[in-house]
Design an enzyme around this catalytic site. Structure first.
Site, PDB file in Angstrom:
ATOM      1  N   GLU A  43      32.763  68.612  53.724  1.00 38.10           N
ATOM      2  CA  GLU A  43      32.805  69.548  54.643  1.00 38.10           C
ATOM      3  C   GLU A  43      31.806  69.139  56.108  1.00 38.10           C
ATOM      4  O   GLU A  43      32.411  69.142  57.059  1.00 38.10           O
ATOM      5  CB  GLU A  43      32.397  70.590  54.427  1.00 38.10           C
ATOM      6  CG  GLU A  43      33.303  71.555  53.352  1.00 38.10           C
ATOM      7  CD  GLU A  43      33.026  71.203  51.935  1.00 38.10           C
ATOM      8  OE1 GLU A  43      31.764  69.864  51.763  1.00 38.10           O
ATOM      9  OE2 GLU A  43      33.410  71.510  51.002  1.00 38.10           O
ATOM     10  N   HIS A  47      29.351  82.129  46.224  1.00 36.55           N
ATOM     11  CA  HIS A  47      30.869  82.536  46.457  1.00 36.55           C
ATOM     12  C   HIS A  47      31.021  83.477  46.735  1.00 36.55           C
ATOM     13  O   HIS A  47      32.780  84.210  46.486  1.00 36.55           O
ATOM     14  CB  HIS A  47      31.380  82.131  45.301  1.00 36.55           C
ATOM     15  CG  HIS A  47      31.482  80.945  45.419  1.00 36.55           C
ATOM     16  ND1 HIS A  47      30.772  79.422  45.081  1.00 36.55           N
ATOM     17  CD2 HIS A  47      32.807  80.264  44.970  1.00 36.55           C
ATOM     18  CE1 HIS A  47      31.399  78.358  44.775  1.00 36.55           C
ATOM     19  NE2 HIS A  47      31.965  78.602  44.350  1.00 36.55           N
TER      20      HIS A  47
HETATM   21  C1  LIG Z   1      30.886  72.350  49.417  1.00 43.42           C
HETATM   22  C2  LIG Z   1      32.118  72.784  48.292  1.00 43.42           C
HETATM   23  N1  LIG Z   1      33.410  72.615  48.308  1.00 43.42           N
HETATM   24  C3  LIG Z   1      33.908  72.993  47.453  1.00 43.42           C
HETATM   25  C4  LIG Z   1      33.997  73.421  46.526  1.00 43.42           C
HETATM   26  C5  LIG Z   1      34.878  74.300  45.508  1.00 43.42           C
HETATM   27  N2  LIG Z   1      34.841  72.944  44.461  1.00 43.42           N
HETATM   28  C6  LIG Z   1      34.529  73.842  43.381  1.00 43.42           C
HETATM   29  S1  LIG Z   1      34.597  72.701  41.463  1.00 43.42           S
HETATM   30  C7  LIG Z   1      35.453  71.611  42.956  1.00 43.42           C
HETATM   31  C8  LIG Z   1      35.297  70.582  41.792  1.00 43.42           C
HETATM   32  C9  LIG Z   1      34.817  69.623  41.667  1.00 43.42           C
HETATM   33  O1  LIG Z   1      35.050  68.563  41.459  1.00 43.42           O
HETATM   34  P1  LIG Z   1      33.610  67.776  40.559  1.00 43.42           P
HETATM   35  O2  LIG Z   1      32.408  67.672  41.082  1.00 43.42           O
HETATM   36  O3  LIG Z   1      34.703  66.233  40.839  1.00 43.42           O
HETATM   37  O4  LIG Z   1      33.668  68.667  38.907  1.00 43.42           O
HETATM   38  P2  LIG Z   1      34.249  68.756  37.996  1.00 43.42           P
HETATM   39  O5  LIG Z   1      35.234  70.375  38.322  1.00 43.42           O
HETATM   40  O6  LIG Z   1      35.553  68.290  37.675  1.00 43.42           O
HETATM   41  O7  LIG Z   1      33.173  69.505  36.944  1.00 43.42           O
HETATM   42  C10 LIG Z   1      35.631  72.401  44.556  1.00 43.42           C
HETATM   43  C11 LIG Z   1      36.208  71.022  45.628  1.00 43.42           C
HETATM   44  C12 LIG Z   1      32.711  73.764  46.326  1.00 43.42           C
HETATM   45  N3  LIG Z   1      32.798  74.851  45.428  1.00 43.42           N
HETATM   46  N4  LIG Z   1      31.770  73.412  46.675  1.00 43.42           N
END
Ligand SMILES: Cc1ncc(C[n+]2csc(CCOP(=O)(O)OP(=O)(O)O)c2C)c(N)n1
Ligand SMILES: [Mg+2]
Lengths: 341, 314
Positions: A72, A141
């Site tokens: 971001e 959140h």
């Molecule tokens: C800074 C931020 N941007 C966006 C999000 C929304 N978000 C929550 S989980 C996620 C995906 C994360 O993927 P990964 O790190 O691969 O973890 P996984 O869910 O696959 O275990 C996103 C985009 C967030 N929580 N924090």
């Protein structure tokens, strides 16, 4: 310039079709992208099948919707770089909490670029963020943070509460040559209202009186506007409800005029209290409208606490129509302490 | 089964099953709204937290993100406390203030988890720095998904950990998905290829607990003896949707019910090598079910918080 032809519609007549808040936003973005090829959308999951809670679905120009990695802060700099180079980016965050990662770019860059270049470089960037608690999302959140952005010189902040304003304010923000932060409460997405089909703007810095009354002025923002209106209707309260729509620049005149009539002020803002928007409105009225006041100004905000996850605590944390009405009744029951000669 | 002893194999199986069965019980309960909190399930990915945490002591710290249940249980969190947290009760690990995404258990080295992707990676580095500065021989783990590697804080943390040579293990639980985005859509380079310029970088098969256990064992041996950082990428499969209790339905995330199942793989291996019998597996499964029954009962009988306690520990 394509945008100079768009009329500002100062009358807030919600005419025309009834559509949802979400569709009003979607339509505004679609029309802006059709109208002006410089407008593009950027954001994490902006291009996925959910399309930012449906606000980016079925766009006429999907090629101008750019998904991003979870990066971001840099992406905000990318959007700013595009803005100063002639584009009109619209950055979307599915939760305002993620915008905290971009505070360096927003506060040190976006907000100051026009100032530091003394207007030689324009910054037509809009950053949308969705807010609102729900389902035990917890402390990271569920924030609002609108006051945060309002604190920073160089940022305009809008918080539409109706579908009409959602479309008109977003178009005004995109048209504007200054950075605008637009904060949308997701509880409002399903609300419906009259929204003209054509392109129109709601002027930045103009409030709206959503209900007139005589005994007390309520200034409320975003979802708090709707809750206040519902509370007033249910409890049959003779209060004036003002939605500033733009937290900055603030329509001070409208608020002061109303307080001159009612003598009492309550600000309902679903955000943290300290140094917040509610405090700002109260200070403004104390400074410029003291002579009209019959009683101390009051704020109704979140408590001085982060948001808990547990449902019971979550409900205790949030104001609601009944609680707002109860607060208004309390204020009305008190004898005026400030008697004017 | 070349790398596992019988004791280790069975211990790993118990943990895998604990996480799997715990979450499988969440699935039918969740739609009844007894758990008012977003859940990011670990089903299918259990080999990663289990293979990692098998090498950790209670004193070793771990920092993870929104997908908490797997690493929390693997690191030793009491099932009752986790269940009660999901139920929003005061006996929960975060006293109901945290929910599924914010779990804590200091006695077991869990000092808090974050729902903002990426940020807690730096906390693992800081915790390792603390160990170094105070002369403790524990290590720290930064545990995250592939999506977190998009973030600046990941690369800044890798750089700092390498510069200062702190005893931290970076674990990328790579399910090749960031919400609905494939890794190819969100991350340009192969993570190990870049990270190996900073520290030893290992790859493990995250659908196979033997692979994770042995690779992480090597990485942690390096960290414990050299007091230097290391990185392990564990490729795994997400079976469920990013959030909630539904099976994933992305066409590009096909799951093989055997080859992508760490439990099936380990049980096959243990059976083939006569390290376990079908009856013993049944017994393990049943014991865990009973513990989960007890955890649910504990949660259901625990008190909700009082609205008067709204402002607490601010
Ligand atoms: C800074 C931020 N941007 C966006 C999000 C929304 N978000 C929550 S989980 C996620 C995906 C994360 O993927 P990964 O790190 O691969 O973890 P996984 O869910 O696959 O275990 C996103 C985009 C967030 N929580 N924090
Ligand atoms: Mg992932």
């Amino acid at each position: 310039m394509p945008w100079s032809r768009i009329e500002q519609s100062h009358s807030a007549a919600d005419s025309g079709r009834i559509i949802s808040y979400k569709d009003a936003i979607r339509e505004a973005i679609d029309q802006a992208m059709i109208h002006d090829p410089r407008v593009f959308v950027i954001g994490l999951d902006a291009d996925d099948k959910f399309g930012a809670f449906g606000t980016l679905l079925d766009m006429t120009h999907p090629e101008r919707i750019i998904g991003t990695p979870i990066s971001e802060n840099a992406m905000t700099g990318v959007a700013l770089g595009a803005a100063v180079s002639g584009m009109r980016p619209l950055y979307v965050h599915l939760r305002v909490d993620f915008m905290l990662l971009t505070m360096d770019q927003i506060v040190n860059y976006v907000a100051k670029w026009r100032y530091m270049t003394q207007g030689q470089v324009k910054v037509p960037i809009v950053i949308r963020a969705v807010i609102g608690r729900g389902w035990g999302c917890g402390a990271q959140h569920s924030q609002t943070l609108s006051s945060f952005f309002t604190h920073i010189p160089g940022l305009k902040v809008v918080m539409p509460s109706t579908p009409y304003d959602a479309k008109g304010l977003l178009l005004a923000a995109i048209k504007d040559d200054y950075p605008v932060i637009s904060i949308e409460h997701r509880w409002l997405y399903k609300n419906t209202g009259g929204v003209p089909q054509e392109l129109y703007t709601v002027p930045l810095g103009k409030g709206r009186i959503l209900k007139s009354g005589n005994s007390l002025t309520v200034v409320a923002t975003s979802a708090a506007v709707i809750d206040t209106l519902n509370g007033c209707e249910k409890h049959n309260l003779d209060v004036e409800v003002i939605d500033p729509r733009t937290l900055k620049p603030l329509d001070e005149g409208m608020i002061l005029e109303s307080v001159a009539k009612t003598g009492r002020l309550l600000v309902v803002d679903y955000d943290y209290p300290s140094c917040g928007f509610a405090a700002e409105v109260c200070a403004m009225v104390a400074e410029k409208g003291f002579a009209s006041l019959k009683a101390p100004v009051q704020r109704y905000t979140f408590p001085e606490s982060s948001m808990p996850a547990s449902g019971i605590l979550e409900r205790a944390y949030y104001p609601n129509p009944d609680k707002i009405a109860a607060r208004i009744k309390e204020m009305l029951a008190e004898q005026p302490v400030l008697s004017r000669a | 089964m070349d790398k596992l002893t019988k004791t280790t194999g069975i211990a790993l199986l118990k943990k895998l099953r604990e996480i799997r069965q715990f979450e499988e019980r969440i699935i039918p309960l969740y739609p009844t709204d007894v758990m008012v909190t977003p859940v990011h399930l670990h089903i299918g990915q259990e080999a990663v937290p289990v293979g990692v945490c098998a090498h950790l002591t209670a004193a070793d710290t771990i920092f993870f993100g929104h997908r908490t249940h797997g690493p929390a249980l693997a690191k030793g969190m009491d099932m009752n406390k986790l269940m009660a947290e999901l139920y929003g009760r005061t006996t929960g690990c975060s006293r109901s203030y945290g929910g599924s995404m914010h779990v804590v258990d200091p006695a077991n080295g869990m000092l808090g988890s974050s729902a903002i992707v990426g940020g807690s990676i730096a906390l693992g580095v800081g915790s390792a720095l603390a160990a170094k500065l105070s002369g403790q021989d524990r290590i720290a783990v930064s545990y995250f998904g592939d999506g977190a590697m998009d973030s600046g804080v990941f690369w800044e943390s890798i750089n700092f950990a390498a510069l200062k040579q702190v005893p931290v293990l970076f674990v990328c639980e790579n399910n090749l998905l960031s919400n609905t985005m494939t890794q190819a859509e969100h991350l340009f380079a192969k993570p190990t290829a870049v990270v190996q310029n900073f520290m030893p970088a290992f790859s493990a098969d995250g659908t196979d607990v033997q692979s994770v256990y042995s690779v992480v064992g090597e990485a942690i041996a390096h960290i414990r003896t050299k007091r230097q950082p290391a990185f392990v990428e564990c490729r795994t499969k997400r079976w469920m949707k990013h959030q909630g209790v539904d099976r994933d339905d992305l066409t590009y995330n096909k799951v093989d019910p055997k080859q992508d199942d760490p439990i099936w793989k380990l049980e096959q291996g243990l059976l083939e090598n006569s390290m376990i019998t079908e009856a013993e597996i049944k017994q393990i499964t049943k014991d865990i079910e009973l513990r989960i029954d007890a955890a649910i009962e504990f949660a259901q009988n625990s008190p909700f918080p009082n609205a008067e306690d709204l402002v607490r520990e601010v």
